[in-house]
Design a protein around this motif. Sequence first.
Motif, PDB file in Angstrom:
ATOM      1  N   TYR A 169       0.793  -1.233   0.000  1.00  0.00           N
ATOM      2  CA  TYR A 169       0.000   0.000   0.000  1.00  0.00           C
ATOM      3  C   TYR A 169       0.822   1.277   0.000  1.00  0.00           C
ATOM      4  O   TYR A 169       0.369   2.300  -0.495  1.00  0.00           O
ATOM      5  CB  TYR A 169      -0.972   0.012   1.187  1.00  0.00           C
ATOM      6  N   ALA A 170       2.026   1.247   0.567  1.00  0.00           N
ATOM      7  CA  ALA A 170       2.821   2.469   0.652  1.00  0.00           C
ATOM      8  C   ALA A 170       3.995   2.456  -0.334  1.00  0.00           C
ATOM      9  O   ALA A 170       4.570   3.498  -0.613  1.00  0.00           O
ATOM     10  CB  ALA A 170       3.338   2.659   2.075  1.00  0.00           C
ATOM     11  N   GLY A 171       4.366   1.263  -0.802  1.00  0.00           N
ATOM     12  CA  GLY A 171       5.499   1.168  -1.714  1.00  0.00           C
ATOM     13  C   GLY A 171       6.817   1.000  -0.987  1.00  0.00           C
ATOM     14  O   GLY A 171       7.626   0.168  -1.334  1.00  0.00           O
ATOM     15  N   GLU A 172       7.025   1.820   0.053  1.00  0.00           N
ATOM     16  CA  GLU A 172       8.229   1.660   0.872  1.00  0.00           C
ATOM     17  C   GLU A 172       8.018   2.237   2.267  1.00  0.00           C
ATOM     18  O   GLU A 172       7.134   3.050   2.488  1.00  0.00           O
ATOM     19  CB  GLU A 172       9.447   2.291   0.205  1.00  0.00           C
ATOM     20  N   GLY A 173       8.847   1.751   3.184  1.00  0.00           N
ATOM     21  CA  GLY A 173       8.776   2.197   4.570  1.00  0.00           C
ATOM     22  C   GLY A 173       9.790   1.431   5.387  1.00  0.00           C
ATOM     23  O   GLY A 173      10.761   0.886   4.843  1.00  0.00           O
ATOM     24  N   GLN A 174       9.570   1.377   6.686  1.00  0.00           N
ATOM     25  CA  GLN A 174      10.503   0.699   7.585  1.00  0.00           C
ATOM     26  C   GLN A 174       9.762  -0.095   8.643  1.00  0.00           C
ATOM     27  O   GLN A 174       8.690   0.307   9.090  1.00  0.00           O
ATOM     28  CB  GLN A 174      11.366   1.723   8.342  1.00  0.00           C
ATOM     29  N   ILE A 175      10.393  -1.197   9.037  1.00  0.00           N
ATOM     30  CA  ILE A 175       9.978  -1.928  10.229  1.00  0.00           C
ATOM     31  C   ILE A 175      11.130  -1.764  11.219  1.00  0.00           C
ATOM     32  O   ILE A 175      12.264  -2.141  10.919  1.00  0.00           O
ATOM     33  CB  ILE A 175       9.748  -3.429   9.956  1.00  0.00           C
ATOM     34  N   CYS A 176      10.835  -1.170  12.364  1.00  0.00           N
ATOM     35  CA  CYS A 176      11.851  -0.920  13.392  1.00  0.00           C
ATOM     36  C   CYS A 176      11.609  -1.856  14.570  1.00  0.00           C
ATOM     37  O   CYS A 176      10.459  -2.136  14.916  1.00  0.00           O
ATOM     38  CB  CYS A 176      11.780   0.522  13.885  1.00  0.00           C
ATOM     39  N   PHE A 177      12.700  -2.309  15.163  1.00  0.00           N
ATOM     40  CA  PHE A 177      12.628  -3.242  16.288  1.00  0.00           C
ATOM     41  C   PHE A 177      13.413  -2.688  17.453  1.00  0.00           C
ATOM     42  O   PHE A 177      14.486  -2.136  17.268  1.00  0.00           O
ATOM     43  CB  PHE A 177      13.280  -4.589  15.924  1.00  0.00           C
ATOM     44  N   GLU A 178      12.887  -2.889  18.659  1.00  0.00           N
ATOM     45  CA  GLU A 178      13.633  -2.511  19.847  1.00  0.00           C
ATOM     46  C   GLU A 178      13.309  -3.480  20.979  1.00  0.00           C
ATOM     47  O   GLU A 178      12.140  -3.791  21.212  1.00  0.00           O
ATOM     48  CB  GLU A 178      13.281  -1.080  20.270  1.00  0.00           C
ATOM     49  N   ALA A 179      14.357  -3.950  21.638  1.00  0.00           N
ATOM     50  CA  ALA A 179      14.158  -4.738  22.855  1.00  0.00           C
ATOM     51  C   ALA A 179      13.819  -3.721  23.943  1.00  0.00           C
ATOM     52  O   ALA A 179      14.501  -2.702  24.086  1.00  0.00           O
ATOM     53  CB  ALA A 179      15.431  -5.496  23.208  1.00  0.00           C
ATOM     54  N   ASN A 195       5.517   6.608   4.454  1.00  0.00           N
ATOM     55  CA  ASN A 195       5.025   7.907   3.992  1.00  0.00           C
ATOM     56  C   ASN A 195       4.069   7.703   2.832  1.00  0.00           C
ATOM     57  O   ASN A 195       4.036   8.486   1.897  1.00  0.00           O
ATOM     58  CB  ASN A 195       6.197   8.799   3.565  1.00  0.00           C
ATOM     59  N   GLY A 196       3.304   6.630   2.921  1.00  0.00           N
ATOM     60  CA  GLY A 196       2.374   6.266   1.854  1.00  0.00           C
ATOM     61  C   GLY A 196       1.106   7.091   1.883  1.00  0.00           C
ATOM     62  O   GLY A 196       1.052   8.167   2.475  1.00  0.00           O
ATOM     63  N   PRO A 197       0.049   6.568   1.287  1.00  0.00           N
ATOM     64  CA  PRO A 197      -1.199   7.321   1.148  1.00  0.00           C
ATOM     65  C   PRO A 197      -1.998   7.464   2.442  1.00  0.00           C
ATOM     66  O   PRO A 197      -2.953   8.222   2.494  1.00  0.00           O
ATOM     67  CB  PRO A 197      -1.991   6.500   0.128  1.00  0.00           C
TER      68      PRO A 197
END
Length: 133
Positions: free
Chosen positions: A53-63, A79-81
């Motif tokens: 749906y957005a084309g690109e982005g990030q998955i962030c992980f934190e303990a 930063n998609g629609p």
Amino acid sequence: MNSLSYVSIMKEWDIVAARQMGRELSKQIGFGTVDQARITTAISELARNIYLYAGEGQICFEAIKTLDQKGILIIAKDNGPGIKDLSQVMEDGYSTSGGLGAGLPGVRRLMDEFDIETEVGKGTKISTKKWVR
């Protein structure tokens, strides 16, 4: 232990990379295999949504840690629609991609905490946490 790591989601293969990173971190934190599978499934869903749906982005992980518990924080951002009708997207069985519709309601069930911020034309940020039992 509280360092943030992330996977950029730009191509389908990045979904696999995000799953692997999340599984590895959840194992290090001390989650059992069932919760590792839940976390990996949630990551898969979040990453696939970014890709589709957005084309690109990030998955962030934190303990993450509090005084009496430890867990994992996963943030999916793009930063998609944005999501026009959030209540509809959060309904079980709703799917725009012809998928199973487990989607975001599924992620919410798999994890312990779930928060979503979205603005049409600006993007979406989903924060979710799972705590070691």
